[in-house]
Design a protein around this motif. Sequence first.
Motif, PDB file in Angstrom:
ATOM      1  N   LEU A 232       0.834  -1.195   0.000  1.00 51.47           N
ATOM      2  CA  LEU A 232       0.000   0.000   0.000  1.00 51.47           C
ATOM      3  C   LEU A 232       0.874   1.253   0.000  1.00 51.47           C
ATOM      4  CD1 LEU A 232      -2.914   1.008   0.023  1.00 51.47           C
ATOM      5  CD2 LEU A 232      -2.846   0.967   2.529  1.00 51.47           C
TER       6      LEU A 232
ATOM      7  N   LEU B 258      -3.934  -2.796  -1.611  1.00 54.80           N
ATOM      8  CA  LEU B 258      -3.335  -3.825  -0.764  1.00 54.80           C
ATOM      9  C   LEU B 258      -2.964  -5.089  -1.526  1.00 54.80           C
ATOM     10  CD1 LEU B 258      -5.587  -3.576   2.429  1.00 54.80           C
ATOM     11  CD2 LEU B 258      -3.113  -3.209   2.344  1.00 54.80           C
TER      12      LEU B 258
ATOM     13  N   LEU C  45      -3.769   4.300   9.190  1.00 54.63           N
ATOM     14  CA  LEU C  45      -4.703   3.179   9.100  1.00 54.63           C
ATOM     15  C   LEU C  45      -5.061   2.711  10.508  1.00 54.63           C
ATOM     16  CD1 LEU C  45      -3.244   0.813   6.328  1.00 54.63           C
ATOM     17  CD2 LEU C  45      -5.297   2.226   6.153  1.00 54.63           C
TER      18      LEU C  45
ATOM     19  N   VAL D 285     -11.613  -4.756   4.593  1.00 53.86           N
ATOM     20  CA  VAL D 285     -11.451  -3.301   4.555  1.00 53.86           C
ATOM     21  C   VAL D 285     -12.809  -2.634   4.731  1.00 53.86           C
ATOM     22  CG1 VAL D 285     -10.571  -1.333   3.252  1.00 53.86           C
ATOM     23  CG2 VAL D 285      -9.496  -3.585   2.994  1.00 53.86           C
TER      24      VAL D 285
ATOM     25  N   PRO E 275      -1.160   6.932  -0.619  1.00 50.17           N
ATOM     26  CA  PRO E 275      -1.659   5.967   0.367  1.00 50.17           C
ATOM     27  C   PRO E 275      -2.189   6.679   1.603  1.00 50.17           C
ATOM     28  CG  PRO E 275       0.729   6.040   0.408  1.00 50.17           C
ATOM     29  CD  PRO E 275       0.302   6.886  -0.752  1.00 50.17           C
ATOM     30  N   PRO E 276      -3.140   6.077   2.314  1.00 51.14           N
ATOM     31  CA  PRO E 276      -3.656   6.712   3.537  1.00 51.14           C
ATOM     32  C   PRO E 276      -2.529   6.924   4.543  1.00 51.14           C
ATOM     33  CG  PRO E 276      -5.013   4.835   2.885  1.00 51.14           C
ATOM     34  CD  PRO E 276      -3.803   4.790   2.023  1.00 51.14           C
TER      35      PRO E 276
ATOM     36  N   ARG F  53     -13.581   5.017  -1.897  1.00 48.02           N
ATOM     37  CA  ARG F  53     -12.364   5.201  -1.104  1.00 48.02           C
ATOM     38  C   ARG F  53     -11.948   3.865  -0.484  1.00 48.02           C
ATOM     39  NH1 ARG F  53     -11.673  10.410   2.897  1.00 48.02           N
ATOM     40  NH2 ARG F  53      -9.571   9.973   3.650  1.00 48.02           N
ATOM     41  N   ARG F  54     -12.924   3.105   0.031  1.00 47.53           N
ATOM     42  CA  ARG F  54     -12.653   1.772   0.552  1.00 47.53           C
ATOM     43  C   ARG F  54     -12.089   0.873  -0.554  1.00 47.53           C
ATOM     44  NH1 ARG F  54     -16.545  -2.467   1.199  1.00 47.53           N
ATOM     45  NH2 ARG F  54     -17.139  -1.803  -0.899  1.00 47.53           N
TER      46      ARG F  54
ATOM     47  N   GLU G 158      -9.299   3.437   6.907  1.00 43.15           N
ATOM     48  CA  GLU G 158      -8.676   4.756   7.019  1.00 43.15           C
ATOM     49  C   GLU G 158      -9.649   5.779   7.585  1.00 43.15           C
ATOM     50  OE1 GLU G 158      -7.971   7.142   3.441  1.00 43.15           O
ATOM     51  OE2 GLU G 158      -8.923   5.560   2.261  1.00 43.15           O
TER      52      GLU G 158
ATOM     53  N   ARG H  64     -10.400   1.697  -3.101  1.00 43.02           N
ATOM     54  CA  ARG H  64      -9.022   2.080  -3.419  1.00 43.02           C
ATOM     55  C   ARG H  64      -8.037   1.375  -2.483  1.00 43.02           C
ATOM     56  NH1 ARG H  64      -6.287   5.725  -6.257  1.00 43.02           N
ATOM     57  NH2 ARG H  64      -4.306   6.501  -5.426  1.00 43.02           N
ATOM     58  N   VAL H  65      -8.393   1.258  -1.218  1.00 44.37           N
ATOM     59  CA  VAL H  65      -7.523   0.565  -0.268  1.00 44.37           C
ATOM     60  C   VAL H  65      -7.490  -0.932  -0.584  1.00 44.37           C
ATOM     61  CG1 VAL H  65      -7.140   0.009   2.157  1.00 44.37           C
ATOM     62  CG2 VAL H  65      -7.887   2.296   1.511  1.00 44.37           C
TER      63      VAL H  65
END
Length: 379
Positions: A99, A229, A109, A177, A105-106, A221-222, A207, A224-225
């Motif tokens: 990530l 990953l 986390l 996530v 990246p966030p 947005r979720r 995040e 994207r994580v």
Amino acid sequence: MNPPDAPPPGIRLGPEQRLAWLRLIRSENVGPVTFRALINRFGSAQEALEALPALARQGGSTRAVRVVGLEAAEAEMGLAERLGARFVCLGEPDYPAILRAADAPPPVLAIMGDAAVLNRPTVAIVGARNASLAGIKFARHIAAELGRAGFVVVSGVARGIDAAAHEASLDSGTIGVFAGGLDRPYPRENRPLMRRIVDSGSCLVSEMPFGWEPRAIDFPRRNRVVAGLALGLLVVEAASRSGSLISARLAAEMGRLVFAVPGSPLDPRAGGTNQLLKEGSLLVTEASDIIDVLRPMDGRLGLRAGHDIEEGEEEMMGAAPTDSERQRIIEALGPTPVAVDDLIEHTGASPGTVHLTLLELDLAGRLERHSGGRVSLLA
């Protein structure tokens, strides 16, 4: 050299730094890109927090920007601890290496469970919430096979394909996530599954702040994580307009491999996957179609050289823009996204001046950031 499953080297933040990072990312109009720009500009999260109100005013904000206070950050930290969760910041050893290598990246986390699975080779599996029985069975089969091959499965803990993938990989490793805070599981019917993910030695991540109820606009947005990953992302079933296709697009933009399962042209749940295959996604009919492609990537191919954010050294963006420079840059912006490099060339302003002006607009809530580093002006 680190052993294969060891987290990458990094420096842990001190308690005061961690609180300042949490306050900064939770403050109004501060996203991952803005967070990095602020640290680069001011050298630390604490210094950036003090500068937020003035920057927002310079960007045209007509009201005071909301800066999260120390008590609110301490309360969120305390809630996380009571729920058995913790915060991991970008650049720390437990932050997922893959990530870190994604764009923006966030910075922070929230993690509940064993973070060790975050630094193992990972495949994302996503698909329809109203999945067919055949789709659910196939997702379970693929997830189990990937687990036996040493891969961790990541998904969004939604109904249908997501839940099937998590359930089949509980023994081998899975990552869920959240679109909201870790104390706001969605959908509620999957709460037992989320508990089993943590109890099985895997983990849940988000995040978003604790207490945050997920909204429709939070799911991309979720996604994207989820994509960030994973080495690759598999879409099992997806209609022509679905969140799974957003995940596939985001994965492709990050340079991840996108896989898709073909389906009947008569089943609308296969419309999206069939379109992905037409566009060049890799066809999957068995787990080896994924494993054989991703196996050479087990070493993460240098992904440990990620986009860390380090405090202590200011990276000057340039002097504050003059009123005329700021106005020229704003006039060049509009509702159509443009590349920042094109903005620099068109206005004749220095890169530092343009980036600082964009930062001001961002904090004032007047800027929208798009994929590929493009920006547009909000009405």
